[in-house]
Write a protein that holds these residues in place. Structure first.
Motif, PDB file in Angstrom:
ATOM      1  N   ASP A   8       0.741  -1.301  -0.152  1.00  0.00           N
ATOM      2  CA  ASP A   8       0.099   0.141   0.118  1.00  0.00           C
ATOM      3  C   ASP A   8       1.047   1.128   0.112  1.00  0.00           C
ATOM      4  O   ASP A   8       2.088   1.326   0.243  1.00  0.00           O
ATOM      5  CB  ASP A   8      -1.066  -0.066   1.085  1.00  0.00           C
ATOM      6  CG  ASP A   8      -0.416   0.196   2.512  1.00  0.00           C
ATOM      7  OD1 ASP A   8       0.656   0.603   2.883  1.00  0.00           O
ATOM      8  OD2 ASP A   8      -0.814  -0.626   3.345  1.00  0.00           O
ATOM      9  N   ALA A   9       0.261   2.359  -0.212  1.00  0.00           N
ATOM     10  CA  ALA A   9       0.968   3.613  -0.294  1.00  0.00           C
ATOM     11  C   ALA A   9       1.700   4.067   0.807  1.00  0.00           C
ATOM     12  O   ALA A   9       2.865   4.681   0.951  1.00  0.00           O
ATOM     13  CB  ALA A   9      -0.219   4.961  -0.400  1.00  0.00           C
ATOM     14  N   ASN A  15       9.326   4.470   2.341  1.00  0.00           N
ATOM     15  CA  ASN A  15      10.661   4.008   1.814  1.00  0.00           C
ATOM     16  C   ASN A  15      11.126   5.156   1.062  1.00  0.00           C
ATOM     17  O   ASN A  15      11.563   5.042  -0.130  1.00  0.00           O
ATOM     18  CB  ASN A  15      10.455   2.760   1.000  1.00  0.00           C
ATOM     19  CG  ASN A  15      10.723   1.748   2.137  1.00  0.00           C
ATOM     20  OD1 ASN A  15      11.738   1.057   2.339  1.00  0.00           O
ATOM     21  ND2 ASN A  15       9.393   1.182   2.389  1.00  0.00           N
ATOM     22  N   GLY A  16      10.400   6.505   1.025  1.00  0.00           N
ATOM     23  CA  GLY A  16      10.799   7.547   0.163  1.00  0.00           C
ATOM     24  C   GLY A  16      10.037   7.725  -1.129  1.00  0.00           C
ATOM     25  O   GLY A  16      10.352   8.526  -2.105  1.00  0.00           O
ATOM     26  N   LEU A  17       8.902   7.140  -1.426  1.00  0.00           N
ATOM     27  CA  LEU A  17       8.323   6.985  -2.614  1.00  0.00           C
ATOM     28  C   LEU A  17       6.760   7.394  -2.253  1.00  0.00           C
ATOM     29  O   LEU A  17       5.892   6.643  -2.661  1.00  0.00           O
ATOM     30  CB  LEU A  17       8.139   5.681  -3.392  1.00  0.00           C
ATOM     31  CG  LEU A  17       9.822   4.962  -4.070  1.00  0.00           C
ATOM     32  CD1 LEU A  17       9.570   3.562  -4.381  1.00  0.00           C
ATOM     33  CD2 LEU A  17      10.150   6.009  -4.773  1.00  0.00           C
ATOM     34  N   SER A  18       6.709   8.518  -1.882  1.00  0.00           N
ATOM     35  CA  SER A  18       5.312   8.961  -1.553  1.00  0.00           C
ATOM     36  C   SER A  18       4.502   9.505  -2.876  1.00  0.00           C
ATOM     37  O   SER A  18       5.149   9.543  -3.911  1.00  0.00           O
ATOM     38  CB  SER A  18       5.295  10.258  -0.896  1.00  0.00           C
ATOM     39  OG  SER A  18       6.152  11.302  -1.358  1.00  0.00           O
ATOM     40  N   PRO A  19       3.050   9.473  -2.787  1.00  0.00           N
ATOM     41  CA  PRO A  19       2.334   9.617  -3.923  1.00  0.00           C
ATOM     42  C   PRO A  19       3.120  11.107  -4.978  1.00  0.00           C
ATOM     43  O   PRO A  19       3.283  12.016  -4.041  1.00  0.00           O
ATOM     44  CB  PRO A  19       1.184   9.723  -3.365  1.00  0.00           C
ATOM     45  CG  PRO A  19       0.860   9.016  -2.288  1.00  0.00           C
ATOM     46  CD  PRO A  19       2.486   9.026  -1.769  1.00  0.00           C
ATOM     47  N   ASP A  20       2.798  10.981  -6.067  1.00  0.00           N
ATOM     48  CA  ASP A  20       3.200  11.885  -6.743  1.00  0.00           C
ATOM     49  C   ASP A  20       4.683  12.683  -6.489  1.00  0.00           C
ATOM     50  O   ASP A  20       4.727  13.797  -6.432  1.00  0.00           O
ATOM     51  CB  ASP A  20       2.411  13.238  -6.698  1.00  0.00           C
ATOM     52  CG  ASP A  20       0.975  12.862  -6.865  1.00  0.00           C
ATOM     53  OD1 ASP A  20       0.693  12.109  -8.052  1.00  0.00           O
ATOM     54  OD2 ASP A  20      -0.224  13.144  -6.189  1.00  0.00           O
ATOM     55  N   SER A  21       5.674  11.835  -6.565  1.00  0.00           N
ATOM     56  CA  SER A  21       6.914  12.229  -6.084  1.00  0.00           C
ATOM     57  C   SER A  21       8.074  11.696  -6.980  1.00  0.00           C
ATOM     58  O   SER A  21       9.266  12.229  -6.861  1.00  0.00           O
ATOM     59  CB  SER A  21       7.475  11.589  -4.770  1.00  0.00           C
ATOM     60  OG  SER A  21       7.239  10.088  -4.957  1.00  0.00           O
ATOM     61  N   VAL A  22       7.670  11.210  -8.102  1.00  0.00           N
ATOM     62  CA  VAL A  22       8.732  10.735  -9.270  1.00  0.00           C
ATOM     63  C   VAL A  22       8.221  11.064 -10.544  1.00  0.00           C
ATOM     64  O   VAL A  22       7.382  11.281 -10.775  1.00  0.00           O
ATOM     65  CB  VAL A  22       9.133   9.013  -9.060  1.00  0.00           C
ATOM     66  CG1 VAL A  22       9.387   8.671  -7.554  1.00  0.00           C
ATOM     67  CG2 VAL A  22       8.107   8.375  -9.552  1.00  0.00           C
ATOM     68  N   VAL A  60       1.178  -1.144 -12.902  1.00  0.00           N
ATOM     69  CA  VAL A  60       0.750   0.152 -13.531  1.00  0.00           C
ATOM     70  C   VAL A  60       0.068   0.989 -12.324  1.00  0.00           C
ATOM     71  O   VAL A  60       0.210   2.266 -12.535  1.00  0.00           O
ATOM     72  CB  VAL A  60      -0.239   0.064 -14.518  1.00  0.00           C
ATOM     73  CG1 VAL A  60      -0.758   1.227 -14.746  1.00  0.00           C
ATOM     74  CG2 VAL A  60       0.435  -0.590 -15.918  1.00  0.00           C
ATOM     75  N   HIS A  61      -0.757   0.408 -11.502  1.00  0.00           N
ATOM     76  CA  HIS A  61      -1.180   1.319 -10.317  1.00  0.00           C
ATOM     77  C   HIS A  61      -0.265   1.652  -9.489  1.00  0.00           C
ATOM     78  O   HIS A  61      -0.209   2.917  -9.022  1.00  0.00           O
ATOM     79  CB  HIS A  61      -2.195   0.312  -9.510  1.00  0.00           C
ATOM     80  CG  HIS A  61      -2.586   0.947  -8.370  1.00  0.00           C
ATOM     81  ND1 HIS A  61      -3.608   2.002  -8.172  1.00  0.00           N
ATOM     82  CD2 HIS A  61      -2.415   0.694  -6.906  1.00  0.00           C
ATOM     83  CE1 HIS A  61      -3.753   2.407  -7.042  1.00  0.00           C
ATOM     84  NE2 HIS A  61      -3.111   1.503  -6.346  1.00  0.00           N
ATOM     85  N   ALA A  62       0.732   0.737  -9.154  1.00  0.00           N
ATOM     86  CA  ALA A  62       2.002   1.691  -8.341  1.00  0.00           C
ATOM     87  C   ALA A  62       2.714   2.541  -8.979  1.00  0.00           C
ATOM     88  O   ALA A  62       3.163   3.739  -8.296  1.00  0.00           O
ATOM     89  CB  ALA A  62       2.877   0.303  -8.031  1.00  0.00           C
ATOM     90  N   ALA A  63       3.025   2.641 -10.509  1.00  0.00           N
ATOM     91  CA  ALA A  63       3.603   3.621 -10.944  1.00  0.00           C
ATOM     92  C   ALA A  63       2.697   4.963 -10.987  1.00  0.00           C
ATOM     93  O   ALA A  63       3.302   5.806 -10.859  1.00  0.00           O
ATOM     94  CB  ALA A  63       3.931   3.153 -12.299  1.00  0.00           C
ATOM     95  N   ARG A  64       1.288   4.719 -11.254  1.00  0.00           N
ATOM     96  CA  ARG A  64       0.619   5.811 -11.359  1.00  0.00           C
ATOM     97  C   ARG A  64       0.477   6.364  -9.816  1.00  0.00           C
ATOM     98  O   ARG A  64       0.526   7.928  -9.871  1.00  0.00           O
ATOM     99  CB  ARG A  64      -0.800   5.324 -11.964  1.00  0.00           C
ATOM    100  CG  ARG A  64      -1.804   6.416 -11.767  1.00  0.00           C
ATOM    101  CD  ARG A  64      -3.269   6.066 -12.327  1.00  0.00           C
ATOM    102  NE  ARG A  64      -3.865   5.167 -11.569  1.00  0.00           N
ATOM    103  CZ  ARG A  64      -3.821   3.746 -12.031  1.00  0.00           C
ATOM    104  NH1 ARG A  64      -3.758   3.486 -13.348  1.00  0.00           N
ATOM    105  NH2 ARG A  64      -4.360   2.464 -11.247  1.00  0.00           N
ATOM    106  N   SER A  69       2.284  14.396 -12.005  1.00  0.00           N
ATOM    107  CA  SER A  69       1.550  14.609 -13.163  1.00  0.00           C
ATOM    108  C   SER A  69       2.410  14.841 -14.269  1.00  0.00           C
ATOM    109  O   SER A  69       3.527  15.611 -14.176  1.00  0.00           O
ATOM    110  CB  SER A  69       0.754  15.867 -12.938  1.00  0.00           C
ATOM    111  OG  SER A  69       0.046  16.173 -13.912  1.00  0.00           O
ATOM    112  N   ASN A  70       2.260  14.568 -15.405  1.00  0.00           N
ATOM    113  CA  ASN A  70       3.185  14.278 -16.608  1.00  0.00           C
ATOM    114  C   ASN A  70       4.539  13.621 -16.432  1.00  0.00           C
ATOM    115  O   ASN A  70       5.364  13.842 -17.304  1.00  0.00           O
ATOM    116  CB  ASN A  70       3.644  16.109 -16.976  1.00  0.00           C
ATOM    117  CG  ASN A  70       2.419  16.674 -17.398  1.00  0.00           C
ATOM    118  OD1 ASN A  70       1.642  16.039 -18.421  1.00  0.00           O
ATOM    119  ND2 ASN A  70       2.173  17.872 -17.120  1.00  0.00           N
ATOM    120  N   GLY A  71       4.337  12.872 -15.201  1.00  0.00           N
ATOM    121  CA  GLY A  71       5.370  11.810 -15.166  1.00  0.00           C
ATOM    122  C   GLY A  71       5.403  10.723 -16.384  1.00  0.00           C
ATOM    123  O   GLY A  71       4.364  10.577 -16.826  1.00  0.00           O
TER     124      GLY A  71
END
Length: 158
Positions: A8-9, A15-22, A60-64, A69-71
């Motif tokens: 889950d999120a 682990n440093g991968l918050s939503p909308d962060s990459v 794909v869900h994890a990547a999204r 935005s525009n990633g």
């Protein structure tokens, strides 16, 4: 970082991968068809190579979730599963560039590389296929240049 892609999120964020962060996600999910590929008796190896019906959607869900935005998400999949890729990307992604990859000249594509933009709205592009080998089954110069880092894959930047 080693994570279960289906976590889950909160686990991702811890682990440093918050939503909308990459900005970019490169993905090589397990894609072998369980109906045509005999998986390893070792569970970890089987999980790493053989897809379930949920695999592509989960990845794909994890990547999204982590992409801004525009990633950009770039993934590889079996060419015969392109409909599954398009379905998985239909929620939240657009501006697709699809690169068919052919193992041998004159034969159908074996893989597809797909570049998708989170929130993208540009039309989908089907790019000219990348031929890995020539008619003699010798790797093409273009392929060798890409593999050796002297050239880039012809995926369109938008």
């Amino acid at each position: 970082i080693v994570l279960d892609v289906t976590a889950d999120a909160q686990v991702f964020a811890a682990n440093g991968l918050s939503p909308d962060s990459v900005d970019v996600v490169l993905m090589n999910p397990p894609f072998n068809d369980p109906g045509r590929h005999r998986g390893s008796p070792d569970q970890a190896r089987r999980t790493a190579h053989v897809a379930t019906e949920e695999t592509l959607h989960a990845w794909v869900h994890a990547a999204r979730r982590i992409l801004r935005s525009n990633g950009v998400l770039t993934l590889i999949w079996r060419a015969d599963g392109i409909a599954d890729v398009l379905a998985a990307l239909s929620r939240g992604f657009g501006s697709l560039s699809i690169l068919p990859v052919h193992g041998e000249a004159g034969r159908p594509a074996i893989r597809v590389l797909v570049r998708a933009v989170k929130g993208g709205r540009a039309p989908t592009q089907l790019l000219p296929g990348l031929m890995l080998n020539d008619e003699s089954r010798v790797p093409k110069n273009e392929t060798m240049e890409i593999l050796e880092g002297r050239a880039a894959l012809p995926l369109v930047e938008r």
